[in-house]
Write an enzyme that holds these catalytic residues in place. Structure first.
Site: not given
Ligand code: HMG
Ligand code: MG
Length: 312
Positions: A17-18, A211, A213, A244, A253
Site C-alpha cells: 500500500r504505502d 511508522h 519514513h 505519500c 518507508n
C-alpha cells in the site's frame, strides 16, 4: 540503555500500500498478488494489501477490490490482511473484500489533512468516528494512522499537545491501534522517545505503533528510541518502497529487511525469515524494473551475486 528491550516485536508490512501508492508505474494486479504472497511466505503476519480511497487521488491502487478478491493466502500462514480506508465508501469496499481489519488515517496537521483527504482535522475526526462506530459494531479490528506527528511538509514542527489531543479523541472511538506516522521522515530519536513517553500516560503501549519514513536516514535510530520507550509494533515497507503523494519530500518507508536485520541482531524476535524477505525484495525489483533503496537488500543481493560468481 538496552536493558529493558522487548524480546519480540510485530512488524506491520505496508509495502503493497504505502510503497506502491507512490510508484509512478502502474503495477499489474497479478504482480501485486505475487508480491504479497512472497511477503507472507517470509513470515509477515500483518500485511496492508491496498487502499480503498478515491481512484482519482491514488490511481495506482484503483484495483484494490479485484486484488482483495483474487488474493488467496494459505490460512496456515496466519496473515491478517488489511486495507487503508478514509470513509464509509472505502469501508464498504473493505467489507466486500471480507477484510477483518481496516486502517483509518488522518493527519495531525491541518495543511496535510486538507491536501491528503480534503478535510480539516475536525472533519477528519468526524469521518474516523463514523467509520470506527460501524466497523467496531461489525466486529472489525480498527487501526488508525496519525500522519505528520513530528513534522508537516507545509507547517513544519507539530506541537506534541495537538498530537495528544487527537490521540485522546481516537481512543474514545475504541480504536484498537494507533500508528504514529513520521510522514516526511524528519523525526529524531529523542523526539520519538519523548513523544511515546508522553502519550504512554494515556495510551496502552500495546496499542501504539510507529511508522517511519527514512527520508533523512533517521528511521532505524528512531526505532531504537521507540523500543527504548516500550513500543512493540513497527511499520515498514519491503525494500524501502514508499511515500505519500500528498506530502512533498516523503521518500521511502523504513525498509522491512533493514528493520528485521537490526532487530534480529539485537536478539529481538520477529518471526520473519530474512532470506525469504530478500527473495521478496528481489521479486519487487524485477516487477518494478528498478533497484530498491533498502540497504540490507542491496548488501545481501551483492553477496549473493558474489558467491554465484565464485561458484561459477
Ligand atoms: P473528495 O474529493 O473530497 O471526496 O476526496 P468526495 O466525497 O467529494 O468524493 C469525490 C469522488 O471520490 C466521488 O466520485 C466519490 O464517489 C469518490 P465521483 O462522484 O467524483 O465519481 N470517492 C471514493 N471512491 C472510492 N473509494 C472511496 C471514495 N471516497 C470518495 N473511499 C477522499 C476525499 C478522502 C476520498 C480523497 O481525498 C482520497 O481518496 N484521499 C486519499 C489520499 C491517499 O490515499 N493518500 C495516501 C495515503 S495516506 C499516507 O500515505 C500516510 C500514511 O502512510 C501514514 C504516514 O506515513 O504518515 C498512512
Ligand atoms: Mg506512510
Amino acid at each position: 540503555m538496552f536493558e529493558a528491550l522487548p524480546t519480540s516485536i510485530q512488524v506491520f508490512e505496508v509495502g503493497p500500500r504505502d510503497g506502491l501508492q507512490n510508484e509512478s508505474a502502474m503495477v499489474a494486479t497479478a504482480d501485486k498478488i505475487k508480491l504479497i504472497q512472497a511477503i507472507a511466505e517470509a513470515g509477515l503476519k500483518q500485511i496492508e494489501i491496498t487502499s480503498f480511497v478515491s481512484p482519482k487521488w491514488i490511481p495506482q491502487l484503483a484495483d484494490g477490490a479485484t486484488l482483495a478478491k483474487e488474493l488467496h493466502l494459505p490460512p496456515a500462514l496466519g496473515v491478517q490482511t488489511s486495507a487503508l480506508v478514509p470513509n464509509l465508501k472505502g469501508y464498504e469496499s473493505a467489507v466486500q473484500a471480507d477484510l477483518k481489519q481496516i486502517n483509518l488515517f488522518m493527519s495531525a496537521s491541518q495543511s496535510h489533512s486538507k491536501k491528503n483527504i480534503n478535510k480539516t482535522i475536525e472533519q477528519a475526526l468526524a469521518a474516523m468516528a463514523e467509520v470506527a462506530t460501524v466497523a467496531k459494531a461489525d466486529g472489525k479490528r480498527v487501526r488508525c494512522y496519525l500522519s505528520t506527528v513530528f513534522a508537516c511538509p507545509y507547517e513544519g514542527k507539530i506541537a506534541a499537545d495537538s498530537v495528544s489531543a487527537i490521540v485522546e479523541k481516537l481512543l474514545a472511538m475504541d480504536i484498537d491501534e494507533i500508528s504514529l506516522g513520521d510522514t516526511i521522515g524528519a523525526a529524531t530519536p529523542k523526539e520519538v522517545f519523548q513523544m511515546v513517553k508522553s502519550l504512554a500516560k494515556d495510551v496502552s503501549l500495546s496499542a501504539l505503533a510507529l511508522h517511519f519514513h527514512d527520508t533523512r536516514g533517521t528511521a532505524l535510530a528512531n526505532v531504537v528510541a521507540g523500543l527504548e520507550a516500550g513500543v512493540t509494533i513497527f511499520d515498514s515497507s519491503l525494500g524501502g518502497l514508499g511515500g505519500c503523494p500528498y506530502a512533498p519530500g516523503a521518500s521511502g518507508n523504513l525498509a522491512t529487511e533493514d528493520l528485521v536485520f537490526m532487530l534480529h541482531g539485537m536478539g529481538i524476535k520477529t518471526g520473519i525469515d530474512l532470506e525469504k524477505l530478500v527473495d521478496a525484495g528481489l521479486l519487487a525489483q524485477k516487477i518494478l524494473g528498478k533497484k530498491l533503496p533498502g540497504r540490507y537488500l542491496m548488501a545481501r543481493l551483492a553477496e549473493r551475486e558474489q558467491s554465484m560468481k565464485a561458484t561459477a
